[in-house]
Design an enzyme around this catalytic site. Structure first.
Site, PDB file in Angstrom:
ATOM      1  N   LYS A   1       0.771  -1.145   0.001  1.00  0.00           N
ATOM      2  CA  LYS A   1       0.036  -0.031  -0.060  1.00  0.00           C
ATOM      3  C   LYS A   1       0.816   1.264  -0.064  1.00  0.00           C
ATOM      4  O   LYS A   1       0.329   2.355  -0.684  1.00  0.00           O
ATOM      5  CB  LYS A   1      -0.979  -0.119   1.012  1.00  0.00           C
ATOM      6  CG  LYS A   1      -2.068  -0.709   1.168  1.00  0.00           C
ATOM      7  CD  LYS A   1      -3.175  -0.613   2.452  1.00  0.00           C
ATOM      8  CE  LYS A   1      -4.242  -1.633   2.492  1.00  0.00           C
ATOM      9  NZ  LYS A   1      -5.100  -1.587   3.481  1.00  0.00           N
TER      10      LYS A   1
ATOM     11  N   THR B   1       5.634   0.701  19.789  1.00  0.00           N
ATOM     12  CA  THR B   1       6.716   1.432  19.482  1.00  0.00           C
ATOM     13  C   THR B   1       6.379   2.950  19.292  1.00  0.00           C
ATOM     14  O   THR B   1       5.945   3.314  18.504  1.00  0.00           O
ATOM     15  CB  THR B   1       7.238   1.020  18.075  1.00  0.00           C
ATOM     16  OG1 THR B   1       7.283  -0.243  17.926  1.00  0.00           O
ATOM     17  CG2 THR B   1       8.688   1.629  17.740  1.00  0.00           C
TER      18      THR B   1
HETATM   19  P1  NAP Z   1       1.221  -2.314   9.787  1.00  0.00           P
HETATM   20  O1  NAP Z   1       1.350  -1.164   8.883  1.00  0.00           O
HETATM   21  O2  NAP Z   1       1.853  -3.427   9.581  1.00  0.00           O
HETATM   22  O3  NAP Z   1       0.940  -1.898  11.249  1.00  0.00           O
HETATM   23  C1  NAP Z   1       1.014  -2.821  12.388  1.00  0.00           C
HETATM   24  C2  NAP Z   1       0.610  -2.248  13.787  1.00  0.00           C
HETATM   25  O4  NAP Z   1       0.335  -3.291  14.482  1.00  0.00           O
HETATM   26  C3  NAP Z   1       1.679  -1.205  14.083  1.00  0.00           C
HETATM   27  O5  NAP Z   1       1.308  -0.177  14.934  1.00  0.00           O
HETATM   28  C4  NAP Z   1       2.498  -2.364  15.094  1.00  0.00           C
HETATM   29  O6  NAP Z   1       3.065  -1.681  16.245  1.00  0.00           O
HETATM   30  C5  NAP Z   1       0.985  -3.203  15.716  1.00  0.00           C
HETATM   31  N1  NAP Z   1       1.493  -4.348  16.232  1.00  0.00           N
HETATM   32  C6  NAP Z   1       1.703  -5.596  15.406  1.00  0.00           C
HETATM   33  N2  NAP Z   1       1.778  -6.416  16.487  1.00  0.00           N
HETATM   34  C7  NAP Z   1       1.666  -6.113  17.822  1.00  0.00           C
HETATM   35  C8  NAP Z   1       1.641  -6.658  19.018  1.00  0.00           C
HETATM   36  N3  NAP Z   1       1.659  -7.820  19.169  1.00  0.00           N
HETATM   37  N4  NAP Z   1       1.427  -5.856  19.898  1.00  0.00           N
HETATM   38  C9  NAP Z   1       1.045  -4.397  19.906  1.00  0.00           C
HETATM   39  N5  NAP Z   1       1.049  -3.809  18.684  1.00  0.00           N
HETATM   40  C10 NAP Z   1       1.284  -4.690  17.667  1.00  0.00           C
HETATM   41  O7  NAP Z   1      -0.365  -2.872   9.582  1.00  0.00           O
HETATM   42  P2  NAP Z   1      -1.893  -2.359   8.944  1.00  0.00           P
HETATM   43  O8  NAP Z   1      -1.678  -2.248   7.474  1.00  0.00           O
HETATM   44  O9  NAP Z   1      -1.917  -0.866   9.876  1.00  0.00           O
HETATM   45  O10 NAP Z   1      -2.884  -3.521   9.378  1.00  0.00           O
HETATM   46  C11 NAP Z   1      -3.113  -3.590  10.766  1.00  0.00           C
HETATM   47  C12 NAP Z   1      -4.315  -4.376  11.014  1.00  0.00           C
HETATM   48  O11 NAP Z   1      -5.602  -3.792  10.247  1.00  0.00           O
HETATM   49  C13 NAP Z   1      -4.346  -5.708  10.335  1.00  0.00           C
HETATM   50  O12 NAP Z   1      -4.697  -6.673  11.102  1.00  0.00           O
HETATM   51  C14 NAP Z   1      -5.350  -5.482   8.870  1.00  0.00           C
HETATM   52  O13 NAP Z   1      -5.697  -6.803   8.596  1.00  0.00           O
HETATM   53  C15 NAP Z   1      -6.269  -4.848   9.291  1.00  0.00           C
HETATM   54  N6  NAP Z   1      -7.150  -3.884   8.413  1.00  0.00           N
HETATM   55  C16 NAP Z   1      -8.239  -4.105   8.157  1.00  0.00           C
HETATM   56  C17 NAP Z   1      -8.788  -3.467   7.012  1.00  0.00           C
HETATM   57  C18 NAP Z   1     -10.428  -3.743   6.956  1.00  0.00           C
HETATM   58  O14 NAP Z   1     -10.902  -3.518   6.069  1.00  0.00           O
HETATM   59  N7  NAP Z   1     -10.965  -4.185   8.072  1.00  0.00           N
HETATM   60  C19 NAP Z   1      -8.085  -2.489   6.212  1.00  0.00           C
HETATM   61  C20 NAP Z   1      -6.788  -2.430   6.446  1.00  0.00           C
HETATM   62  C21 NAP Z   1      -6.343  -3.248   7.707  1.00  0.00           C
HETATM   63  P3  NAP Z   1       4.746  -1.520  16.112  1.00  0.00           P
HETATM   64  O15 NAP Z   1       4.707  -0.027  15.450  1.00  0.00           O
HETATM   65  O16 NAP Z   1       5.120  -1.330  17.478  1.00  0.00           O
HETATM   66  O17 NAP Z   1       5.313  -2.564  15.273  1.00  0.00           O
END
Ligand code: NAP
Length: 267
Positions: A71, A156
């Site tokens: 993305k 973080t």
């Molecule tokens: P991303 O850019 O990789 O960001 C991941 C985030 O999760 C970061 O803030 C990370 O924290 C945090 N994180 C991961 N593991 C963690 C843990 N064990 N404890 C605490 N924080 C943790 O991913 P993203 O694109 O934002 O996606 C995030 C979620 O949203 C995914 O599950 C995705 O499936 C969902 N999503 C859903 C939709 C929908 O249409 N429903 C659309 C988009 C995304 P750090 O900064 O500390 O690493």
């Protein structure tokens, strides 16, 4: 449906992509509106993204959704990025327009449409967003546009601080200060924590206000969502956002407006 020499091609680019439900949604809608088009999945490894974008143009593929992990990176390969996507810093929809590829972000509007079904007036509400990744940016952008009071909690902390450089009106806290969630009227999990069965719960839902709303961006019910529901807290899962962002992408591509009711439970 018959594929002809006129059939237009759409798809979703991600890695991995096997479990995507976007093809079900878009192929259903193409059929529903009698549009001669198909929507397929493209599993593209990160190092192939640049070549893929050139390939899309060469093959005149009309539009695609972009998902993890592309993305943000795709923005440097496409011809134009609309303002909303530029501010958020992520593109999840592209469209071929007069031979050029333009990028949009429909996650933000999709999230807002799904939240408003449960919380119609977001103005001045105290909203806590957990996470500072791509999804959190789209969520924060949507909430600020509605004049909510937004606090971001992230594991973080430096990433949350970086988010505040982009969105000046938010407050940011390390996730270790999770007890502050007790004041929030809406709490949103925009992290990927909960995707895996053995992930630790981000916080204990018992600390939330009893009339708080918990929104889980992950599509399937997580242990955190389950526990929040058991505490009597209203919960929302990520399917609504997934559907609403798909409907906005479909509108960008075809000019046809569909509603989640028209999908008739296919998701
Ligand atoms: P991303 O850019 O990789 O960001 C991941 C985030 O999760 C970061 O803030 C990370 O924290 C945090 N994180 C991961 N593991 C963690 C843990 N064990 N404890 C605490 N924080 C943790 O991913 P993203 O694109 O934002 O996606 C995030 C979620 O949203 C995914 O599950 C995705 O499936 C969902 N999503 C859903 C939709 C929908 O249409 N429903 C659309 C988009 C995304 P750090 O900064 O500390 O690493």
């Amino acid at each position: 449906m018959k594929i002809t020499t006129e059939t237009k091609l759409y798809g979703i680019i991600g890695h991995p992509i096997k479990h995507s439900i976007s093809p079900s949604i878009h192929n259903f809608l193409f059929n529903y509106f009698h549009i001669d088009a198909v929507y397929v999945t493209f599993d593209v490894e990160p190092y192939m993204l640049k070549y893929t974008v050139n390939g899309l143009k060469a093959l005149k593929i009309q539009g695609c959704n972009i998902t993890l992990p592309h993305k943000e990176k795709i923005m440097k390969y496409i011809d134009e990025v609309d303002e909303e996507a530029r501010i958020i810093g992520a593109v999840n929809t592209i469209k071929l327009e007069q031979g050029k590829i333009k990028g949009y972000n429909t996650d933000s509007r999709g999230f807002l449409a799904s939240l408003k079904k449960y919380v119609p007036d977001i103005r001045r509400k105290k909203i806590a967003v957990i996470g500072a990744g791509g999804a959190a940016k789209a969520v924060v952008y949507a909430l600020l546009k509605e004049n909510a009071f937004v606090s971001v909690f992230n594991r973080t902390h430096e990433k949350a601080v970086k988010l505040k450089e982009k969105f000046k009106n938010i407050e940011v806290y390390p996730l270790s200060q999770k007890e502050m969630l007790k004041d929030a009227e809406v709490v949103i999990n925009a992290t990927s924590c909960g995707l895996n069965k053995d992930d630790e719960m981000l916080f204990s839902p018992s600390i939330l206000k009893k009339d708080a709303v918990f929104y889980e961006l992950i599509y399937n019910e997580t242990p955190l969502q389950y526990e929040a529901r058991r505490e009597g807290i209203k919960t929302i899962d990520g399917k609504g956002m997934l559907i609403e962002q798909a409907l906005i992408s479909f509108y960008i591509w075809t000019g046809k407006r569909a509603s989640s009711n028209q999908l008739g439970g296919i998701v």
